[in-house]
Design a protein around this motif. Structure first.
Motif, PDB file in Angstrom:
ATOM      1  N   VAL A 199       0.811  -1.369  -0.104  1.00 43.13           N
ATOM      2  CA  VAL A 199       0.100   0.061  -0.108  1.00 43.13           C
ATOM      3  C   VAL A 199       0.780   1.210  -0.065  1.00 43.13           C
ATOM      4  N   ALA A 200       2.056   1.111  -0.013  1.00 47.53           N
ATOM      5  CA  ALA A 200       3.190   2.225  -0.022  1.00 47.53           C
ATOM      6  C   ALA A 200       2.878   3.445  -1.045  1.00 47.53           C
ATOM      7  N   ASP A 201       2.401   2.895  -2.207  1.00 43.44           N
ATOM      8  CA  ASP A 201       2.038   4.122  -3.201  1.00 43.44           C
ATOM      9  C   ASP A 201       0.906   4.471  -3.277  1.00 43.44           C
ATOM     10  N   LEU A 202      -0.188   3.994  -2.360  1.00 42.51           N
ATOM     11  CA  LEU A 202      -1.635   4.184  -2.870  1.00 42.51           C
ATOM     12  C   LEU A 202      -1.915   5.441  -1.779  1.00 42.51           C
ATOM     13  N   ASP A 203      -2.827   6.209  -2.337  1.00 38.95           N
ATOM     14  CA  ASP A 203      -3.488   7.496  -1.676  1.00 38.95           C
ATOM     15  C   ASP A 203      -4.575   6.924  -0.779  1.00 38.95           C
ATOM     16  N   ALA A 204      -4.978   7.708  -0.183  1.00 33.67           N
ATOM     17  CA  ALA A 204      -6.196   7.173   0.769  1.00 33.67           C
ATOM     18  C   ALA A 204      -7.566   7.002   0.097  1.00 33.67           C
ATOM     19  N   THR A 205      -7.593   7.345  -1.141  1.00 36.70           N
ATOM     20  CA  THR A 205      -8.797   7.006  -1.763  1.00 36.70           C
ATOM     21  C   THR A 205      -8.981   5.642  -2.452  1.00 36.70           C
ATOM     22  N   ARG A 206      -7.510   5.000  -2.289  1.00 40.95           N
ATOM     23  CA  ARG A 206      -7.445   3.696  -2.896  1.00 40.95           C
ATOM     24  C   ARG A 206      -7.140   2.597  -1.762  1.00 40.95           C
ATOM     25  N   LEU A 207      -7.658   3.052  -0.669  1.00 40.70           N
ATOM     26  CA  LEU A 207      -7.480   2.091   0.434  1.00 40.70           C
ATOM     27  C   LEU A 207      -8.797   1.748   0.946  1.00 40.70           C
ATOM     28  N   PRO A 208      -9.172   0.693   1.518  1.00 40.89           N
ATOM     29  CA  PRO A 208      -8.278  -0.434   1.604  1.00 40.89           C
ATOM     30  C   PRO A 208      -7.971  -1.257   0.294  1.00 40.89           C
ATOM     31  N   VAL A 209      -7.149  -2.105   0.359  1.00 42.65           N
ATOM     32  CA  VAL A 209      -6.890  -2.952  -0.667  1.00 42.65           C
ATOM     33  C   VAL A 209      -7.457  -4.376  -0.080  1.00 42.65           C
ATOM     34  N   VAL A 210      -8.837  -4.538  -0.974  1.00 47.24           N
ATOM     35  CA  VAL A 210      -9.374  -5.961  -0.598  1.00 47.24           C
ATOM     36  C   VAL A 210      -8.876  -6.976  -1.601  1.00 47.24           C
ATOM     37  N   ARG A 211      -8.343  -8.296  -1.123  1.00 49.25           N
ATOM     38  CA  ARG A 211      -8.247  -9.339  -2.137  1.00 49.25           C
ATOM     39  C   ARG A 211      -9.240 -10.205  -1.719  1.00 49.25           C
TER      40      ARG A 211
END
Ligand code: FAD
Length: 528
Positions: A175-187
């Motif tokens: 998640v290092a390069d992701l801004d807040a709008t792309r969180l969370p990552v859901v697999r």
């Protein structure tokens, strides 16, 4: 694996015969995969001869099923994406009943329904305790969207693993390069990844949940799927009303988070909230009531003939009658920094994942009501060292006697006149609390059961409410019927109603009563 294997009951000879009469027998060889993690659906599989082993996504064995055993868990009924893989480990003779064929059978065969529902629920509870099964949610505690997703997964009893970048290097890199709008990552099970999805997107990606069109028109719209809403859905749909239920979080409402409801009529040994809800949802589906979740009602526009309720996704529902059954939400503790711990060491419900997390640690349960008592007993039975804090002088003023006896039985320490003034810890991990008396108690986890406020803000001043926000009905709303609000054709039932008894049975009863009122209203068009 530290988790005990889920129960593996078998079917009776007559149940096997009934199922075998529906479909042709099949055979499979050692190594054949019957279904795998990420598949969209799977049939109900019964082993006649041989053996099937169930594996998690990493290939770890979970359980084996032999002759007369059956495969599956709750997602077989909901149609959710498959969390596990089934591999043949001894030459197999089996039957596979498609979900659409199984469902009508469940409506007709009580003993089979009982066996499957209770087994599927127990299996789901066991899966919720296993890391690495189901969803993977990657995001930091500081991300509100991540914490919302975790709450959503918990509320919906979805197995999930939370990977917090603060404690997990792999997650941090992801998640290092992701801004807040792309969180969370859901697999998702099977590997597909979503960045910054809404809870609805995740739900539907798992293959569950009705997707509503931009405009729907129904006879009865029920807002909220707790016991009151589900009660109305069952009675409304069974009596021929075109009924839609919209629910913002999880079917079942507060009752779904109850460990054991002991006072619901007809269940002398008590019933878990999950089981009560699963039964109610199965029953509502039997009568073709539609349940749509997660959809939050955000406004009500009363009108003569057809009211309009707007949902957070922009959809609008036109309904001849609207039942407000939005219940109530837990109160938070007014202490600084609480949000830093919520979801990681401060909770508002005690289910299998929380019990697993707590293990044998020191746990504080705050509240004097039955919900606090139930949680304290459940956690203590799981091995935690539980202290119950409440602010009155005598617990008997607020808690049922049977629960007080259970607290004693399971060694829960009860502290009267105890209120928390501050909490301490770091990185989302609670370490201690300070009471108003100045005493400091070491707790690793805190469970809060502080009563609830009504979920009615979205109604604004469209219906009359009391000073605490509960909806006024009957004489208090200048209406003839007990459940009628200040707006004809808009009815309220359950905990959200001012003056109602806050219990499951009352909520279900009011849901059923509401349907009679809807019928009466529809018969007099001028009223709706
Ligand atoms: C832990 C716990 C244990 C309990 N144990 C017992 C017990 O043993 N016996 C007993 O009788 N009672 C028990 N209760 C109380 C009982 O669960 C409640 O009285 C009952 O659930 C009330 O039902 P309801 O349908 O009115 O509201 P709720 O159960 O609160 O359901 C309301 C639903 O509406 C949804 N909602 C809210 N706002 C919106 C919106 N804007 N749009 C769409 N949906 C919305 C909510 O997400 C929720 O699912 C317990 C409660 C708790 C919390």
């Amino acid at each position: 694996m530290a988790v005990p294997p889920p129960p593996s009951p078998t079917l009776s000879a007559s149940q096997l015969a009934t199922l075998a009469s529906l479909v042709e027998e099949r055979r499979a060889n050692v190594g054949d995969v019957l279904y795998r993690v990420g598949d969209r659906r799977y049939p109900f599989i019964v082993v006649l001869e041989g053996e099937v082993t169930i594996l998690d996504a990493a290939g770890q064995e979970i359980i084996r099923h032999g002759p007369s055993g059956f495969l599956g868990e709750l997602n077989l009924l909901s149609g959710q994406t498959v969390f596990l893989t089934a591999v043949v480990t001894e030459p197999l003779r089996y039957i596979a009943v498609d979900r659409d064929v199984l469902r009508p059978l469940l409506f007709q065969d009580g003993p089979l329904t009982d066996l499957l529902l209770s087994t599927f629920i127990q299996r789901r509870e066991a899966l919720q305790r296993i890391q690495g099964v189901g969803l993977e949610i990657i995001g930091p505690h500081s991300s509100a969207a991540t914490m919302r997703m975790i709450d959503f997964a918990r509320g919906n009893r979805l197995p999930f693993t939370w990977r917090d970048p603060a404690h997990d290097e792999g997650a941090a890199a992801q998640v290092a390069d992701l801004d807040a709008t792309r969180l969370p990552v859901v697999r998702l099970p099977g590997g597909a990844e979503l960045q910054g999805p809404t809870t609805g997107e995740v739900y539907r990606a798992l293959g569950i949940g009705l997707e509503l069109g931009p405009r729907e028109d129904v006879d009865l719209l029920v807002v909220g799927a707790g016991p009151a809403g589900l009660g109305a859905a069952v009675y409304g749909a069974s009596e021929g009303l075109d009924t839609l239920v919209v629910e913002s979080t999880a079917l079942g409402g507060q009752a779904g988070s109850s460990r054991r409801i002991e006072n619901y009529l007809g269940f002398p040994a008590g019933i878990s909230g999950t089981e009560l809800v699963s039964r109610a949802v199965t029953q509502a589906r039997k009568f073709n009531a539609r349940t749509a979740t997660p959809y939050r009602a955000v406004s009500l526009e009363p009108a003569n003939g057809r009211h309009v309720v707007r949902l957070d996704g922009g959809q609008e529902i036109g309904a001849r009658a609207v039942l407000l059954a939005t219940g109530a939400q837990y109160r938070r503790l007014p202490v600084e920094g609480l949000a830093d711990y919520e979801g990681s060491s401060v909770f508002y419900a005690a289910g299998p994942p929380e019990a697993q997390l707590c293990g044998a640690s020191r746990v504080g349960v705050v509240g004097g009501g039955n919900s606090a008592g139930q949680a304290a007993v459940w956690l203590a039975r799981g091995g935690a060292l539980v202290t119950l804090l409440h602010r009155r002088g005598d617990l008997r003023e607020t808690m049922s006697n049977y629960l007080i006896l259970e607290l004693e039985r399971y060694g829960v320490v009860v502290r009267d006149r105890s209120e928390i003034a501050a909490i301490h810890g770091g990185n989302g991990q609670l370490e201690a609390v300070t009471l108003k008396s100045g005493e400091r108690l070491p707790f690793s986890f805190l469970f809060l059961f502080l009563g609830a406020s009504p979920c009615t803000e979205w109604l604004d001043d469209m219906v009359a409410r009391d000073e605490d926000g509960f909806i006024l009905t009957g004489a208090a709303a200048s209406a003839e019927n007990l459940l009628q609000t200040s707006v004809p054709g808009v009815i309220a039932a359950g905990d959200v109603r001012s003056g109602s008894i806050k219990r499951c049975a009352t909520a279900v009863g009011e849901g059923a009563m509401a349907v009679q009122l809807v019928h009466a209203g529809l018969a007099q068009p001028s009223l709706t």
